[in-house]
Scaffold this active site. Structure first.
Site, PDB file in Angstrom:
ATOM      1  N   ARG A  39     -25.303  -3.714   6.224  1.00 18.00           N
ATOM      2  CA  ARG A  39     -24.863  -5.086   5.978  1.00 18.00           C
ATOM      3  C   ARG A  39     -25.126  -5.992   7.174  1.00 18.00           C
ATOM      4  O   ARG A  39     -24.938  -7.212   7.081  1.00 18.00           O
ATOM      5  CB  ARG A  39     -23.360  -5.074   5.646  1.00 18.00           C
ATOM      6  CG  ARG A  39     -23.039  -4.301   4.378  1.00 18.00           C
ATOM      7  CD  ARG A  39     -21.650  -3.683   4.396  1.00 18.00           C
ATOM      8  NE  ARG A  39     -20.569  -4.631   4.424  1.00 18.00           N
ATOM      9  CZ  ARG A  39     -19.987  -5.175   3.349  1.00 18.00           C
ATOM     10  NH1 ARG A  39     -20.425  -4.861   2.152  1.00 18.00           N
ATOM     11  NH2 ARG A  39     -18.992  -5.999   3.472  1.00 18.00           N
TER      12      ARG A  39
ATOM     13  N   GLU B  77     -19.077  -6.650   9.313  1.00 18.20           N
ATOM     14  CA  GLU B  77     -20.060  -5.892  10.097  1.00 18.20           C
ATOM     15  C   GLU B  77     -21.079  -6.795  10.786  1.00 18.20           C
ATOM     16  O   GLU B  77     -21.442  -6.561  11.948  1.00 18.20           O
ATOM     17  CB  GLU B  77     -20.773  -4.877   9.199  1.00 18.20           C
ATOM     18  CG  GLU B  77     -19.900  -3.752   8.701  1.00 18.20           C
ATOM     19  CD  GLU B  77     -19.099  -4.090   7.465  1.00 18.20           C
ATOM     20  OE1 GLU B  77     -18.302  -3.241   7.020  1.00 18.20           O
ATOM     21  OE2 GLU B  77     -19.254  -5.226   6.937  1.00 18.20           O
TER      22      GLU B  77
ATOM     23  N   LYS C 101       0.851  -1.186   0.000  1.00 19.17           N
ATOM     24  CA  LYS C 101       0.000   0.000   0.000  1.00 19.17           C
ATOM     25  C   LYS C 101       0.896   1.248   0.000  1.00 19.17           C
ATOM     26  O   LYS C 101       1.827   1.356   0.794  1.00 19.17           O
ATOM     27  CB  LYS C 101      -0.922  -0.018   1.225  1.00 19.17           C
ATOM     28  CG  LYS C 101      -2.140   0.869   1.088  1.00 19.17           C
ATOM     29  CD  LYS C 101      -3.190   0.518   2.124  1.00 19.17           C
ATOM     30  CE  LYS C 101      -4.457   1.332   1.891  1.00 19.17           C
ATOM     31  NZ  LYS C 101      -5.551   0.947   2.791  1.00 19.17           N
TER      32      LYS C 101
END
Length: 639
Positions: free
Chosen positions: A409, A381, A293
């Site tokens: 979700r 979640e 990243k």
């Protein structure tokens, strides 16, 4: 202000690429230069037009290789977590418009089929790519499009999501030729957590072994020795033997998904070679790619969490141009994080839970102070809610902080695993209402409407930072049951935000201002905007406007609403959520059920997915800005 068009950087190769067809005309040897130019363009543009930097820098070579090898858009590329797709946008005809990214009427913040045929599916929330791509692969087979490849690109922690595992399970059980590319950068937004992260770090398979196996498999099929059923049996036996010899089980091959890798995700030549080798293989395949990243920009490589979406920065020095917050009101997130630590010091039953967003929601403050009482469960979640329910059942008080749009979700988990048993879980719905440039996949538009029908659930929204602290204190008191507190992204209104931690009466609103000509009912921080408009109108006109802060959507303050219904013939409701089923609907229902017949005008989000732009721009677009509130009140007063 500088004219960015006049100082637009020119790129020798990138300026000639208007589609992947142009990219495929280049030699493989030219691709590293294309990658360098893409990286430079992304860094340059995002330095003054903020967006998602780190994840996009990490996916440059992978994106170039995919479009070089596959015949897009005929071949379907399904991106998971759309904040790694800037190179994809630039290479697919949107280079000259990239400067409009995330701006009102500009390029969408994430891939969107409404914007480009190269964007095969909406991808603002994580973990859906495998299921989507499997559906497309099955559809291609049903339509006898045997030459159409389908690729799912999943990464940035999305493999920890339950939907990804559901997709993998189904991939293993039905015929398909899907290719899954796992972009493994050991990161979500904060560092990835959980067993899957450690598993991926330790997973190794020989590239030479895979090439030999593929060549032998093709010959055996050609000679008629190997059939599809025999192939599956051999794969199962081979995987078992390999696991025994390597003393390591490969979870993907355990699901009969061919595994390749890991490979260097920043060696574009190797990526092209490997993709060409595996793309026409029969059966489901997974290519494990290691990336970094922030690759290619030292500040982003060294601090990937900060540089996920760093805001404006000086490209040459890496200095972030952070606004001077001296004397400014704090972020609601900061108030949440610091207040949670205060409460946890007072009540040893309190714990914190977040699905991969500790820095964004400020749960990291509790993690730093009391690491054994805060849990980052990864992008999961539904699990975050049910995990919180399990702890609450045994007497703990979880503060489960999930962004409003992501809480969608976990809807069944809220009902089935928390509300039915009336468990004391505090749901902190961060980023409620319009969030700005991230657009329709991230606006917290629906929580008031989708939570209001759930029995046993208290729903509140603070007017300001003091109210947030009081509601958090109230929510952790004994026997409260499930308690949802929703608040927006960004700064509050009080520079002096600290106040005593004291309880408020559940279901009790506040009359902020008396009046006789009109009643304005608001819920949450948007009430501050209404207050400014009311003050302005009263200074200009000889009118008296009452202002009520409802504070709780559920239970409603019925005594306050009776007062409004009996006293006023004109009512304005204002909320930062959808009109259908929200606070205004609750007020209308109450008035109708109790025989009151005032003229009620509701302001809130329309019955459409609100586009991206700054929050003030979107408020104006939805008729919720100061000008529209002013005009609406004047119109009601003239009735």
């Amino acid at each position: 202000m500088e004219n960015r068009m006049e100082q637009q950087t020119s790129y020798e190769l990138l300026d000639k690429i208007d589609s992947p067809d142009d990219l495929r005309k280049l030699s493989v040897e030219a691709l590293p230069e294309v990658c360098g130019e893409l990286r430079e363009m992304i860094i340059d543009e995002l330095s003054h037009n903020p967006g998602h930097l780190g994840s996009n820098l990490g996916a440059v070579e992978l994106t170039v290789a995919i479009h070089y090898v596959f015949d897009t858009p005929y071949d379907r590329i399904v991106w998971d977590v759309g904040h790694q797709a800037y190179s994809h946008k630039i290479l697919t005809g949107r280079r000259d418009r990239f400067s409009t990214n995330r701006k009102l009427n500009g390029l969408c913040p994430f891939p969107s089929p409404a914007e480009s045929e190269y964007d095969t599916f909406t991808c603002g929330h994580a973990s859906n790519s495998i299921s989507v791509a499997l559906g497309m692969a099955v559809a291609a087979a049903k339509k006898r499009e045997d030459n159409r490849h389908v690729v799912a690109v999943i990464g940035d922690g999305a493999m920890s999501g339950g939907l990804a595992f559901e997709g993998l399970n189904n991939v293993s059980s039905i015929p398909n030729n899907l290719l899954i590319i796992l972009n493994d950068n050991n990161m979500a937004i904060d560092r990835s957590v959980g067993g899957m992260k450690q598993y991926l770090l330790n997973l190794h398979t020989s590239e030479g072994y895979n090439r030999l196996r593929n060549a032998l498999s093709r010959k055996l099929f050609k000679w008629g020795i190997l059939t599809e059923e025999r192939r599956k049996s051999i794969i199962r036996f081979n995987n078992s033997l390999k696991s025994m010899l390597m003393q390591q089980q490969n979870i993907f091959e355990g699901l009969n998904i061919r595994y390749f890798g890991p490979v260097d995700g920043h060696d574009v030549g190797s990526l092209v070679r490997v993709l060409n080798e595996v793309k026409d293989m029969n059966g489901p395949k997974l290519l494990h790619v290691h990336t970094r990243k922030g690759k290619g920009y030292k500040p982003a490589e060294e601090a990937p969490t900060i540089w996920h979406a760093p805001g404006r920065f000086v490209k040459t020095t890496g200095k972030r141009l952070v606004e001077d917050s001296q004397g400014q009101p704090p972020l609601y997130q900061e108030v949440f994080g610091k207040t949670l630590v205060e409460l946890a010091c007072q009540n040893d039953k309190i714990v914190g839970v977040t699905p991969a967003m500790p820095t964004g929601c400020s749960m990291n403050i509790l993690m730093n102070e009391m690491p054994d009482r805060a849990f980052d469960v990864g992008i999961a979640e539904g699990h975050a809610v049910t995990f919180s329910g399990g702890m609450a059942k045994e007497g703990l008080i979880p503060f489960c902080n999930i962004y409003s749009s992501f809480m969608q979700r976990a809807y069944d988990n809220i009902i089935h695993d928390v509300a039915i048993q009336r468990l004391n879980v505090v749901f902190c719905l961060d980023r409620a209402g319009l969030v700005g440039e991230d657009g329709p996949t991230h606006h917290g538009a629906f929580d008031l409407a989708y939570m209001r029908p759930i029995p046993n659930l208290t729903i509140a929204s603070p007017y300001d930072e003091h109210e947030l602290r009081r509601l958090m204190y109230t929510a952790q008191l004994p026997d409260q049951g499930p308690f949802a507190i929703r608040y927006p992204r960004g700064r509050g209104v009080l520079a002096d935000w600290k106040c005593p931690l004291e309880a408020v009466e559940v279901g009790k609103g506040r009359r902020l201002k008396d009046g006789s000509d009109l009643a304005v009912i608001t819920l949450g921080p948007i009430g501050n905007l209404a207050g400014k408009v009311i003050a302005r109108i009263e200074a200009e006109k000889k009118v008296h406007i009452a202002h009520y802060d409802l504070r709780f959507l559920k239970p409603l303050d019925e005594s306050m609403l009776h007062e409004v219904g009996q006293k006023f013939s004109r009512i304005l409701t204002l909320e930062d959520g959808v009109l259908k089923g929200g606070m205004g609907s609750a007020v209308l229902e109450f008035m109708s059920d109790n025989g009151y017949t005032p003229s009620v005008k509701r302001l809130g989000l329309p019955d459409e997915f609100v586009r991206h732009g700054t929050v003030p721009e979107l408020y104006a677009l939805c008729g919720m800005d100061e000008t529209n509130i002013y005009d609406t009140i004047i119109h009601l007063l003239d009735k």
